[in-house]
Design an enzyme around this catalytic site. Structure first.
Site, PDB file in Angstrom:
ATOM      1  N   HIS A 293     -30.136  56.024 104.265  1.00 52.67           N
ATOM      2  CA  HIS A 293     -31.821  56.414 103.569  1.00 52.67           C
ATOM      3  C   HIS A 293     -31.775  57.626 104.170  1.00 52.67           C
ATOM      4  O   HIS A 293     -31.752  58.423 105.166  1.00 52.67           O
ATOM      5  CB  HIS A 293     -32.474  55.347 104.700  1.00 52.67           C
ATOM      6  CG  HIS A 293     -32.403  54.043 104.151  1.00 52.67           C
ATOM      7  ND1 HIS A 293     -31.406  53.166 104.349  1.00 52.67           N
ATOM      8  CD2 HIS A 293     -33.401  53.373 103.521  1.00 52.67           C
ATOM      9  CE1 HIS A 293     -31.470  52.097 103.753  1.00 52.67           C
ATOM     10  NE2 HIS A 293     -32.805  51.986 103.191  1.00 52.67           N
ATOM     11  N   PRO A 294     -32.955  58.320 103.169  1.00 49.75           N
ATOM     12  CA  PRO A 294     -33.151  59.833 103.460  1.00 49.75           C
ATOM     13  C   PRO A 294     -34.256  59.919 104.292  1.00 49.75           C
ATOM     14  O   PRO A 294     -35.033  58.823 104.882  1.00 49.75           O
ATOM     15  CB  PRO A 294     -33.657  59.995 102.068  1.00 49.75           C
ATOM     16  CG  PRO A 294     -34.290  58.885 101.575  1.00 49.75           C
ATOM     17  CD  PRO A 294     -33.319  57.628 102.110  1.00 49.75           C
TER      18      PRO A 294
ATOM     19  N   SER B  86     -36.094  55.526  96.290  1.00 48.41           N
ATOM     20  CA  SER B  86     -36.821  56.081  97.347  1.00 48.41           C
ATOM     21  C   SER B  86     -37.830  57.248  97.105  1.00 48.41           C
ATOM     22  O   SER B  86     -38.902  57.412  97.650  1.00 48.41           O
ATOM     23  CB  SER B  86     -35.586  56.921  98.269  1.00 48.41           C
ATOM     24  OG  SER B  86     -34.879  55.855  98.900  1.00 48.41           O
TER      25      SER B  86
ATOM     26  N   GLU C 235     -40.751  55.475  96.067  1.00 47.43           N
ATOM     27  CA  GLU C 235     -41.611  54.754  97.031  1.00 47.43           C
ATOM     28  C   GLU C 235     -42.006  55.803  97.931  1.00 47.43           C
ATOM     29  O   GLU C 235     -43.589  55.615  98.426  1.00 47.43           O
ATOM     30  CB  GLU C 235     -40.521  54.145  98.046  1.00 47.43           C
ATOM     31  CG  GLU C 235     -40.117  52.681  97.219  1.00 47.43           C
ATOM     32  CD  GLU C 235     -38.651  52.194  97.839  1.00 47.43           C
ATOM     33  OE1 GLU C 235     -38.224  51.228  97.154  1.00 47.43           O
ATOM     34  OE2 GLU C 235     -38.140  52.794  98.845  1.00 47.43           O
ATOM     35  N   GLN C 236     -41.604  56.980  98.236  1.00 49.39           N
ATOM     36  CA  GLN C 236     -42.226  58.155  98.980  1.00 49.39           C
ATOM     37  C   GLN C 236     -43.365  58.693  98.257  1.00 49.39           C
ATOM     38  O   GLN C 236     -44.474  59.012  98.820  1.00 49.39           O
ATOM     39  CB  GLN C 236     -41.170  58.933  99.372  1.00 49.39           C
ATOM     40  CG  GLN C 236     -40.279  58.562 100.458  1.00 49.39           C
ATOM     41  CD  GLN C 236     -39.392  59.521 101.161  1.00 49.39           C
ATOM     42  OE1 GLN C 236     -39.691  60.935 101.411  1.00 49.39           O
ATOM     43  NE2 GLN C 236     -38.266  59.058 101.630  1.00 49.39           N
TER      44      GLN C 236
ATOM     45  N   PHE D 272     -35.086  57.704 110.657  1.00 54.23           N
ATOM     46  CA  PHE D 272     -36.330  56.760 111.084  1.00 54.23           C
ATOM     47  C   PHE D 272     -36.612  56.201 109.487  1.00 54.23           C
ATOM     48  O   PHE D 272     -36.716  56.777 108.469  1.00 54.23           O
ATOM     49  CB  PHE D 272     -37.693  57.749 111.100  1.00 54.23           C
ATOM     50  CG  PHE D 272     -38.928  56.950 111.229  1.00 54.23           C
ATOM     51  CD1 PHE D 272     -39.125  56.254 112.336  1.00 54.23           C
ATOM     52  CD2 PHE D 272     -39.869  56.849 110.321  1.00 54.23           C
ATOM     53  CE1 PHE D 272     -40.585  55.406 112.467  1.00 54.23           C
ATOM     54  CE2 PHE D 272     -41.010  56.365 110.284  1.00 54.23           C
ATOM     55  CZ  PHE D 272     -41.124  55.448 111.386  1.00 54.23           C
TER      56      PHE D 272
ATOM     57  N   ALA E 142     -40.818  51.080 105.754  1.00 57.74           N
ATOM     58  CA  ALA E 142     -41.297  50.462 104.570  1.00 57.74           C
ATOM     59  C   ALA E 142     -42.575  50.966 104.040  1.00 57.74           C
ATOM     60  O   ALA E 142     -43.434  50.481 104.307  1.00 57.74           O
ATOM     61  CB  ALA E 142     -41.375  48.790 104.634  1.00 57.74           C
ATOM     62  N   VAL E 143     -42.255  52.172 103.257  1.00 56.21           N
ATOM     63  CA  VAL E 143     -43.629  52.963 103.099  1.00 56.21           C
ATOM     64  C   VAL E 143     -44.606  52.411 102.128  1.00 56.21           C
ATOM     65  O   VAL E 143     -45.822  52.671 102.414  1.00 56.21           O
ATOM     66  CB  VAL E 143     -43.115  54.368 102.464  1.00 56.21           C
ATOM     67  CG1 VAL E 143     -42.291  55.336 103.319  1.00 56.21           C
ATOM     68  CG2 VAL E 143     -42.518  54.255 101.134  1.00 56.21           C
TER      69      VAL E 143
END
Length: 166
Positions: free
Chosen positions: A69-70, A82, A85-86, A117, A120-121
């Site tokens: 994960h980034p 990702s 989501e971000q 870290f 779940a954004v």
């Protein structure tokens, strides 16, 4: 493309793995192993089968999944899911000060726990993510490993929901 549970149940292992390859960040081994648990009664049983693959994996495999994960708010190349989501919570449009804060928290977190870290954004805002960052830095490594996996399972559920047709 969207799928029904029947379509997932009818797929061969290669097609199933490919269709679900984006559910867990750069970890096609998860759907590849879950395929054997077919047939799935519904979305929940499919998700639970995927989760069980991770839960029964070695600690090394779990850490590799987490490390795939980034960092949040990063400008590094990341998976399309990702990125979306971000962007959904504005992490793609951070001010220089916000970027520096995220970068600093990411680095502190990775130094402390040895992995990025994970949150779940879709359940959060920029402010609640920053609050969670600071609170979770107080956790033990074991608690944080379990929390990271729990967050990954939530992310996988969101991504799976997006793949399913009604």
């Amino acid at each position: 493309m969207q799928y029904t549970i029947s379509q997932f149940n009818e797929m061969n292992q290669e097609a199933f793995t490919e269709a679900l390859a984006t559910i867990f960040e750069h970890s096609p081994w998860i759907p590849e192993n879950a395929w054997q648990k077919r047939p799935f009664a519904d979305l929940s049983s499919l998700h639970q089968s995927l989760v069980e693959v991770v839960q029964t994996a070695s600690k090394e495999q779990q850490l590799n999944l987490i490390c795939a994960h980034p960092d949040l708010g990063t400008k590094a190349k990341m998976a399309e899911a990702s990125v979306k989501e971000q962007a959904g919570v504005g992490l793609d449009k951070l001010t220089p000060e916000e970027y520096q804060r995220f970068h600093s928290l990411n680095e502190t977190y990775k130094e402390q726990f040895g992995f990025p870290f994970i949150i779940a954004v879709k359940n959060h805002s920029k402010d609640s993510i920053l609050t969670a960052f600071e609170q979770r830095l107080k956790n033990s490594p074991e608690v944080e490993l379990n929390q990271a996996l729990s967050e990954i399972f939530q992310i996988a559920r969101f991504r799976l929901n997006d793949l399913m047709s009604v």
